[in-house]
Design an enzyme around this catalytic site. Structure first.
Site, short mmCIF file in Angstrom:
data_model
loop_
_atom_site.label_atom_id
_atom_site.label_comp_id
_atom_site.label_asym_id
_atom_site.label_seq_id
_atom_site.Cartn_x
_atom_site.Cartn_y
_atom_site.Cartn_z
N HIS A 470 0.83 -1.21 0.00
CA HIS A 470 0.00 0.00 0.00
C HIS A 470 0.87 1.25 0.00
O HIS A 470 0.70 2.15 -0.85
CB HIS A 470 -0.91 -0.02 1.23
CG HIS A 470 -1.78 1.18 1.37
ND1 HIS A 470 -3.10 1.18 1.02
CD2 HIS A 470 -1.52 2.43 1.83
CE1 HIS A 470 -3.63 2.38 1.24
NE2 HIS A 470 -2.69 3.16 1.74
N GLU A 471 1.78 1.34 0.96
CA GLU A 471 2.61 2.54 1.05
C GLU A 471 3.54 2.67 -0.15
O GLU A 471 3.85 3.78 -0.58
CB GLU A 471 3.40 2.54 2.36
CG GLU A 471 2.53 2.58 3.62
CD GLU A 471 1.53 3.72 3.63
OE1 GLU A 471 1.78 4.75 2.99
OE2 GLU A 471 0.49 3.57 4.29
N HIS A 474 1.72 4.41 -2.85
CA HIS A 474 1.85 5.87 -2.68
C HIS A 474 3.23 6.33 -3.16
O HIS A 474 3.36 7.38 -3.80
CB HIS A 474 1.71 6.23 -1.21
CG HIS A 474 0.31 6.28 -0.69
ND1 HIS A 474 -0.70 6.99 -1.31
CD2 HIS A 474 -0.25 5.73 0.43
CE1 HIS A 474 -1.82 6.87 -0.62
NE2 HIS A 474 -1.57 6.11 0.44
N HIS A 477 3.45 6.71 -6.75
CA HIS A 477 2.71 7.90 -7.17
C HIS A 477 3.61 9.13 -7.13
O HIS A 477 3.52 10.03 -7.98
CB HIS A 477 1.50 8.08 -6.25
CG HIS A 477 0.41 8.94 -6.80
ND1 HIS A 477 -0.71 9.26 -6.08
CD2 HIS A 477 0.24 9.54 -8.01
CE1 HIS A 477 -1.51 10.02 -6.80
NE2 HIS A 477 -0.95 10.21 -7.98
#
Length: 688
Positions: A470-471, A474, A477
């Site tokens: 998940h991180e 990010h 991104h």
């Protein structure tokens, strides 16, 4: 701004990373003061210019201002979150109102707002690129939502509110950390360790050693410590003790009591909204998101609440039946749920966390995250040992593109320690942009996994592995950002869109094509047996009623706090209790984040926005279906569209348009219910 201060001098380090080996706490306040003075002068020159407003002398000048302050702030606040101490916390408390006041001086500056507004009113005549038009629109929105153009008395009060909220938010977060530091569950005897795996016992011994209790075993309030304990410990009395400490952080009378802070913050936010012309803070906050209105958020939460409660009720009945079969004459309570749920998972799927963890080595899961990025986007990762870092546990990798060009620097800080706030997050020391040249990003992922004893591999659970993916989503991104202007770089997007790249990335972890390569035994190197892998994947939807209820309840409480038109005399705990009673919260489930330690909402940026994880989950479930529909989870054409319209696009376009450009249509909520395994029920029965 050359000086003897390493924060202000040129950084002659690899990739111009912060020179942590040279920076001391004493450097920060002078650096802040100098950078603030410089930024004030830059803004004053823009506001007082006698030239006709142009995109270059207003918007680009604003974008180019404050670079020294950005550099000092990012370095300081990243350390304040991940490796703090008493000196840094004191500076953090001092700087919070000062920086808030500084922002207010900019966004409530009449001359500056007039120049921005003049450009905005004739934006169709300026021949701007789509990205420039978006940046102008975002600046104008920021000024208006801050109070630009309001009467002087209103602006003065708005500035006071912002300053006070900044102080309260900082104190809220520091209070949680203080509570977490001060509490440990010391396991004194063999009986206290009953049910714990060898890996858990080793991690508890390491936690004790780190706290000067060598030879003992300690459970901390880090999620990666307390949750496995709640799943495994056969000592119901100790489970209750740990659970109650965990859910009561920030709720103790004294210096660390967050309850009065919550009441004041809710009241101040409601007042700010009224001054800006909105009925409630939720209406104000959501007006600038994909959701737009509280009704839209409530509708989404309502759509999952009823089926989640139905599923959770069945799950609780199953746990109660299991406890009875085991001869445990108890009523399932919140501190029992994880223990019996783990036992039921073992029974139904022949799964034991102690059997799974040996195959989930932290280093190999990091490799899996990197390899997935390579296969999707062509980027590769090479560890660097010459980059200065702020703690010995931090690791650094250079990221390069398929043609060998430098993409950015990625830092990973994976282990819990007393100097680190709890949770997991992505942040940056520098964001990508092209306005000041080809600026490449420095991205940081922070987590709180239990650190193993020296010489032992770090073994993590499946939930921890999802958190890492998940991180890292990010992180990608930020790393893959390809924009010109800092304002729309990387994760600078709508709050209920920002979780799409991270939650979408989690999907690849659970694909056999990934797990079969990287889930290998830490001692033998053998891959996870196919039968075990199949059972693990078959159990993905297990306990989803519980997970959905604890999350959705938190989102609903957050929303209801911020739907209050005023908050005079608010008792946050009673209000929380009343909301949960109204929606029919199951007795044996507790909110994922109770109000006194709900840092997302009261010390983060998710006020009236915790729903956004679910909103983005509608998008991520639908987006992964785009890959599934091709028959190839690494389909090159779909991956290129994902990179172009989502991961690299930053905030240069409206998020609705960004998703449509990728998918060809709006997202379908049915994909979310399918992902969570929730069966449709009569939604009219939902008491929301």
């Amino acid at each position: 701004m050359s000086s003897a201060n390493p924060l202000l001098d040129a950084w002659k380090t690899p990739f111009e990373a912060p020179p942590f080996d040279k920076i001391t706490p004493a450097d920060y306040r002078p650096a802040f003061d100098a950078a603030l003075e410089k930024h004030r002068a830059e803004v004053a020159a823009i506001a007082s210019s006698t030239e006709e407003p142009s995109f270059q002398n207003v918007i680009e000048a604003m974008e180019d201002s404050g670079r020294a302050l950005d550099r000092v702030s990012s370095t300081f606040f990243n350390l304040a979150g991940a490796h703090t101490n008493d000196e840094l916390e004191a500076i953090e408390r001092d700087m919070a109102p000062i920086l808030s006041r500084h922002d207010s001086e900019i966004y409530l500056n009449d001359e500056l707002f007039r120049r921005v507004d003049a450009l905005y009113q004739r934006r169709d005549q300026l021949s701007l690129t789509p990205e420039q038009n978006r940046v102008l629109e975002r600046y104008h929105t920021a000024f208006v939502r801050s109070g630009g153009g309001k009467p002087e008395a209103v602006k003065k009060r708005l500035a006071e509110i912002s300053e006070r909220l900044a102080t309260l938010s900082t104190t809220f977060g520091q209070n949680i950390l203080a509570d977490e530091r001060s509490w440990t569950l010391v396991l004194d005897s063999e009986a206290d360790l009953d049910g714990l795996s060898e890996a858990q016992i080793a991690a508890a011994a390491k936690a004790a050693e780190d706290r000067g209790l060598a030879g003992k075993h300690v459970i901390t309030l880090s999620r990666s410590s307390v949750e496995p304990f709640l799943q495994s410990s056969r000592r119901r009395d100790l489970r209750e003790k740990a659970f109650m400490a965990w859910i009561s952080r920030g709720e103790h009378s004294g210096a660390n009591d967050n309850r009065p802070l919550v009441a004041e913050m809710v009241a101040l936010r409601a007042e700010r909204a009224r001054l800006l012309g909105f009925e409630t803070f939720a209406a104000y906050k959501l007006d600038d998101t994909m959701a737009k209105t509280p009704d839209a958020v409530r509708g989404l939460l309502k759509q999952v609440w009823a089926p989640a409660k139905t599923r959770a009720a069945k799950e609780r009945a199953d746990l109660q039946e299991l406890a009875a079969r085991q001869g445990d004459n108890i009523e399932i309570e919140a501190w029992d749920w994880r223990y019996y749920s783990e036992a039921l998972r073992r029974e139904r799927y022949d799964l034991d966390d102690a059997e799974i963890k040996p195959y989930l080595q932290l280093d190999r899961i990091i490799e899996a995250a990197f390899d997935t990025a390579t296969r999707l986007f062509g980027v590769t990762f090479k560890e660097r040992h010459d980059v200065p870092v702020y703690h010995p546990d931090v690791r650094a990798w250079e990221v390069t593109s398929a043609d060998g060009k430098h993409v950015g620097l990625f830092l990973g800080d994976y282990f819990a320690r007393p100097s680190k706030h709890s949770g997991a997050w992505m942040t940056s020391f520098r964001n990508q942009e092209r306005l000041a040249g080809e600026i490449r990003p420095i991205i940081l992922n922070v987590m709180n996994f239990s650190k193993p004893p020296e010489g032992k591999p770090a073994l993590i659970g499946m939930d921890d592995a999802r958190t890492l993916f998940h991180e890292f989503g990010h992180g990608l991104h930020g790393l893959l950002s390809d924009v010109t202007y800092p304002l729309v770089s990387g994760t600078h997007v709508s709050r209920d869109f920002v979780e799409l790249p991270s939650q979408l990335y989690e999907h690849w972890l659970e694909e056999p094509e990934v797990l079969s390569r990287f889930a290998v035994h830490h001692e033998t190197g053998e891959p996870m047996p196919e039968a075990l892998l199949s059972r693990l994947l078959a159990a993905r939807r297990f306990n989803q009623g519980f997970a959905t209820v604890e999350y959705t309840a938190s989102a609903l409480v957050d929303l209801e706090f911020h739907l209050l038109p005023s908050a005079d005399g608010l008792d946050p705990i009673r209000f929380e209790r009343d909301v949960l009673e109204k929606i029919g919260m199951p007795r044996a489930i507790v909110m994922r984040h109770r109000t006194p330690h709900f840092s997302h909402v009261f010390s983060g940026g998710y006020s009236a926005g915790y729903y956004s994880y679910l909103w983005s989950e509608v998008l991520d479930a639908d987006a992964f279906d785009a890959f599934k529909e091709t028959g190839n989870i690494f389909d090159p054409t779909t991956a290129t569209k994902l990179r172009d319209y989502i991961y690299s696009a930053g905030g240069r376009q409206d998020p609705h348009d960004a998703y449509r450009n990728f998918r060809g249509r709006d997202a379908s909520p049915e994909a979310l219910l399918k992902k969570r395994g929730l069966n449709a029920v009569d939604l009219a029965t939902a008491e929301v």
